[in-house]
Design an enzyme around this catalytic site. Structure first.
Site, PDB file in Angstrom:
ATOM      1  N   ARG A   1      22.764   3.395 -95.513  1.00 16.45           N
ATOM      2  CA  ARG A   1      24.017   3.148 -96.231  1.00 16.45           C
ATOM      3  C   ARG A   1      23.920   4.102 -97.443  1.00 16.45           C
ATOM      4  O   ARG A   1      22.995   3.962 -98.117  1.00 16.45           O
ATOM      5  CB  ARG A   1      24.605   1.881 -96.238  1.00 16.45           C
ATOM      6  CG  ARG A   1      24.730   0.917 -95.302  1.00 16.45           C
ATOM      7  CD  ARG A   1      26.145   1.591 -94.568  1.00 16.45           C
ATOM      8  NE  ARG A   1      26.785   0.377 -93.268  1.00 16.45           N
ATOM      9  CZ  ARG A   1      26.156   0.769 -92.059  1.00 16.45           C
ATOM     10  NH1 ARG A   1      25.517   2.042 -91.831  1.00 16.45           N
ATOM     11  NH2 ARG A   1      26.682   0.260 -91.202  1.00 16.45           N
TER      12      ARG A   1
ATOM     13  N   GLU B   1      33.333   7.612 -97.062  1.00 10.80           N
ATOM     14  CA  GLU B   1      33.004   8.084 -95.485  1.00 10.80           C
ATOM     15  C   GLU B   1      34.542   8.431 -95.031  1.00 10.80           C
ATOM     16  O   GLU B   1      35.170   7.344 -94.977  1.00 10.80           O
ATOM     17  CB  GLU B   1      32.267   7.603 -94.416  1.00 10.80           C
ATOM     18  CG  GLU B   1      30.858   7.518 -94.857  1.00 10.80           C
ATOM     19  CD  GLU B   1      29.932   7.026 -93.965  1.00 10.80           C
ATOM     20  OE1 GLU B   1      30.251   6.698 -92.860  1.00 10.80           O
ATOM     21  OE2 GLU B   1      28.672   6.747 -94.370  1.00 10.80           O
TER      22      GLU B   1
ATOM     23  N   HIS C   1      27.738  10.418 -90.055  1.00 12.48           N
ATOM     24  CA  HIS C   1      27.320   9.212 -89.454  1.00 12.48           C
ATOM     25  C   HIS C   1      27.030   9.071 -87.977  1.00 12.48           C
ATOM     26  O   HIS C   1      27.809   8.379 -87.283  1.00 12.48           O
ATOM     27  CB  HIS C   1      28.305   8.042 -89.950  1.00 12.48           C
ATOM     28  CG  HIS C   1      27.857   6.503 -90.066  1.00 12.48           C
ATOM     29  ND1 HIS C   1      28.339   5.735 -91.094  1.00 12.48           N
ATOM     30  CD2 HIS C   1      27.031   5.913 -89.405  1.00 12.48           C
ATOM     31  CE1 HIS C   1      27.563   4.698 -90.867  1.00 12.48           C
ATOM     32  NE2 HIS C   1      26.880   4.854 -89.719  1.00 12.48           N
TER      33      HIS C   1
HETATM   34  P1  NAP Z   1      17.223  -5.362 -89.744  1.00  9.68           P
HETATM   35  O1  NAP Z   1      16.580  -5.538 -88.494  1.00  9.68           O
HETATM   36  O2  NAP Z   1      18.034  -6.534 -90.595  1.00  9.68           O
HETATM   37  O3  NAP Z   1      16.003  -4.961 -90.537  1.00  9.68           O
HETATM   38  C1  NAP Z   1      16.279  -4.464 -92.107  1.00  9.68           C
HETATM   39  C2  NAP Z   1      14.879  -4.365 -92.699  1.00  9.68           C
HETATM   40  O4  NAP Z   1      14.983  -4.045 -94.221  1.00  9.68           O
HETATM   41  C3  NAP Z   1      13.689  -5.293 -92.507  1.00  9.68           C
HETATM   42  O5  NAP Z   1      12.587  -5.038 -92.461  1.00  9.68           O
HETATM   43  C4  NAP Z   1      13.962  -6.127 -93.876  1.00  9.68           C
HETATM   44  O6  NAP Z   1      12.848  -6.946 -94.397  1.00  9.68           O
HETATM   45  C5  NAP Z   1      14.009  -4.932 -94.733  1.00  9.68           C
HETATM   46  N1  NAP Z   1      14.719  -5.444 -96.049  1.00  9.68           N
HETATM   47  C6  NAP Z   1      16.046  -5.916 -96.292  1.00  9.68           C
HETATM   48  N2  NAP Z   1      16.151  -6.276 -97.431  1.00  9.68           N
HETATM   49  C7  NAP Z   1      14.915  -5.705 -98.115  1.00  9.68           C
HETATM   50  C8  NAP Z   1      14.557  -5.822 -99.596  1.00  9.68           C
HETATM   51  N3  NAP Z   1      15.459  -6.155-100.597  1.00  9.68           N
HETATM   52  N4  NAP Z   1      13.511  -5.219 -99.832  1.00  9.68           N
HETATM   53  C9  NAP Z   1      12.353  -4.746 -98.885  1.00  9.68           C
HETATM   54  N5  NAP Z   1      12.914  -4.773 -97.660  1.00  9.68           N
HETATM   55  C10 NAP Z   1      14.017  -5.315 -97.282  1.00  9.68           C
HETATM   56  O7  NAP Z   1      18.201  -4.114 -89.743  1.00  9.68           O
HETATM   57  P2  NAP Z   1      18.344  -2.958 -88.863  1.00  9.68           P
HETATM   58  O8  NAP Z   1      18.747  -3.141 -87.519  1.00  9.68           O
HETATM   59  O9  NAP Z   1      16.857  -2.342 -88.595  1.00  9.68           O
HETATM   60  O10 NAP Z   1      19.321  -1.852 -89.416  1.00  9.68           O
HETATM   61  C11 NAP Z   1      18.943  -1.557 -90.802  1.00  9.68           C
HETATM   62  C12 NAP Z   1      20.008  -0.617 -91.243  1.00  9.68           C
HETATM   63  O11 NAP Z   1      20.484   0.587 -90.463  1.00  9.68           O
HETATM   64  C13 NAP Z   1      21.525  -1.472 -91.002  1.00  9.68           C
HETATM   65  O12 NAP Z   1      21.783  -2.490 -92.042  1.00  9.68           O
HETATM   66  C14 NAP Z   1      22.609  -0.336 -91.217  1.00  9.68           C
HETATM   67  O13 NAP Z   1      22.965  -0.438 -92.585  1.00  9.68           O
HETATM   68  C15 NAP Z   1      21.969   0.922 -90.796  1.00  9.68           C
HETATM   69  N6  NAP Z   1      22.383   1.588 -89.463  1.00  9.68           N
HETATM   70  C16 NAP Z   1      22.920   2.855 -89.701  1.00  9.68           C
HETATM   71  C17 NAP Z   1      23.397   3.305 -88.351  1.00  9.68           C
HETATM   72  C18 NAP Z   1      23.637   4.941 -88.259  1.00  9.68           C
HETATM   73  O14 NAP Z   1      24.399   5.196 -87.488  1.00  9.68           O
HETATM   74  N7  NAP Z   1      23.680   5.569 -89.425  1.00  9.68           N
HETATM   75  C19 NAP Z   1      23.392   2.604 -87.316  1.00  9.68           C
HETATM   76  C20 NAP Z   1      22.997   1.275 -87.219  1.00  9.68           C
HETATM   77  C21 NAP Z   1      22.489   0.751 -88.287  1.00  9.68           C
HETATM   78  P3  NAP Z   1      12.008  -8.047 -93.493  1.00  9.68           P
HETATM   79  O15 NAP Z   1      11.512  -7.579 -92.293  1.00  9.68           O
HETATM   80  O16 NAP Z   1      10.964  -8.628 -94.335  1.00  9.68           O
HETATM   81  O17 NAP Z   1      13.463  -9.029 -93.378  1.00  9.68           O
END
Ligand code: NAP
Length: 314
Positions: free
Chosen positions: A229, A258, A277
């Site tokens: 983000r 965006e 995006h």
């Molecule tokens: P997820 O499964 O919830 O994983 C989030 C990761 O970030 C986990 O490893 C988590 O740690 C870590 N994290 C969260 N807060 C943290 C902090 N304060 N300090 C250190 N690590 C932290 O999410 P995801 O499905 O991988 O998605 C990640 C993000 O990608 C989404 O939130 C979204 O914003 C973005 N996204 C972008 C697109 C695009 O097209 N650009 C598409 C989809 C998603 P833990 O493992 O310890 O919980």
């Protein structure tokens, strides 16, 4: 009578129609309808809704709503509006999206690794010049976030011969990936990073995580990719590092606002690649199947799928 599941969204009408059609096909026992077509007298019977950028006021009209299923993976806007955990927020967890994101990670990591922005700039000035090649085994690609998307992407990069690190909130143990946690862990990781990939959710703790100081920990001439983000990175600080050459290039797929406003400085910056995006869009086919299964399970068992922890913010 079929139970009503409203589709609450501010997407363009055609897209809403398309989603409702695709969802209805997968859930013949549910009546999926555009929220605007639901009668007020029916509001109180509705326990669950499917959402895509909904108006919070619309969601709040459903006084007995128990949970909402988002068709997006990132739900930070919903989390910021429904903080009190009264309505459970279920985000989309789709292996196909993880695959698409890992493909995007590989594509843009290789783009940076093989100096494509530099060769493009040379071509623009008819310059024939070979630049020094460094093999993947001498480079480190680090991931902020090792969740559904970050972990698979990290493994894909590992399989392409790079050294890989990852940073998460809780400690991970992934074979051949150096895993870090906490502030000190982040600093340590950034100091050894050639390419940093952001796949971390936007929360109170991660907003502007990458400020001037943190960005200065990166190896000189490192590059950065933001798929997460916009506000994970402080844009003015990034621009300062790009201008000084401390950061060689940034591939940005997400922005504070965006679409990125036409007059924004990032559009014309020679060290920036802008993407609208697109790194991992929701796939209609797999997403509708996942949503349908979540709803079928709920009807059968009353169990709400894994929902967002609003305290953690993701
Ligand atoms: P997820 O499964 O919830 O994983 C989030 C990761 O970030 C986990 O490893 C988590 O740690 C870590 N994290 C969260 N807060 C943290 C902090 N304060 N300090 C250190 N690590 C932290 O999410 P995801 O499905 O991988 O998605 C990640 C993000 O990608 C989404 O939130 C979204 O914003 C973005 N996204 C972008 C697109 C695009 O097209 N650009 C598409 C989809 C998603 P833990 O493992 O310890 O919980």
């Amino acid at each position: 009578m079929k139970p009503i599941v409203p589709f609450i969204s501010t997407l363009p009408k055609q897209q809403i129609k398309h989603w409702i059609k695709a969802l209805s096909k997968k859930m013949p026992k549910e009546k999926i309808v555009n929220f605007s077509e639901v009668k007020k007298s029916e509001y109180k019977n509705i326990k669950l809704a499917i959402v895509a950028n909904p108006k919070p006021d619309d969601v709040n009209k459903l006084s007995n709503l128990v949970w909402i299923q988002s068709i997006w993976a990132g739900v930070e806007r919903l989390v910021s509006r429904f903080k009190d955990d009264q309505i459970k927020i279920v985000r989309l967890i789709d292996p196909e999206m993880s695959r698409t994101m890992s493909e995007a990670a590989l594509s843009w990591v290789l783009y940076l690794h093989r100096d494509m922005p530099l060769y493009k700039a040379q071509q623009n000035r008819s310059i024939w010049k070979e630049n020094f090649y460094i093999k993947p085994s001498h480079k480190t690609v680090s991931f902020l976030g090792l969740g559904q998307l970050g972990k698979l992407a990290a493994l894909k990069i590992l399989n392409n011969g790079f050294n890989v690190c990852g940073w998460s909130r809780t400690k991970k143990n992934i074979k051949r990936i150096k895993c870090f946690t906490g502030e000190r862990g982040l600093k340590k990781m950034l100091k050894m990073t050639d390419i940093l990939v952001c796949l971390i959710p936007l929360t109170k703790k991660t907003k502007y995580l990458l400020n001037y100081k943190k960005l200065s920990y990166l190896k000189k001439g490192a590059s950065i990719i933001n798929f997460a983000r916009g506000p994970i990175i402080k844009t003015i600080d990034l621009v300062k590092h790009l201008n000084s050459g401390n950061i060689k290039h940034a591939v940005l797929d997400v922005f504070e606002k965006e679409p990125l406003p036409k007059e924004h400085v990032l559009w014309k910056h020679p060290r920036v690649t802008i993407l609208p995006h697109i790194s991992a869009n929701t796939d209609y086919e797999t997403a509708t199947l996942i949503v349908a299964n979540n709803i079928k399970n709920y009807r059968r068992s009353g169990k709400i799928p894994k929902f967002i922890n609003t305290l953690k913010g993701y």
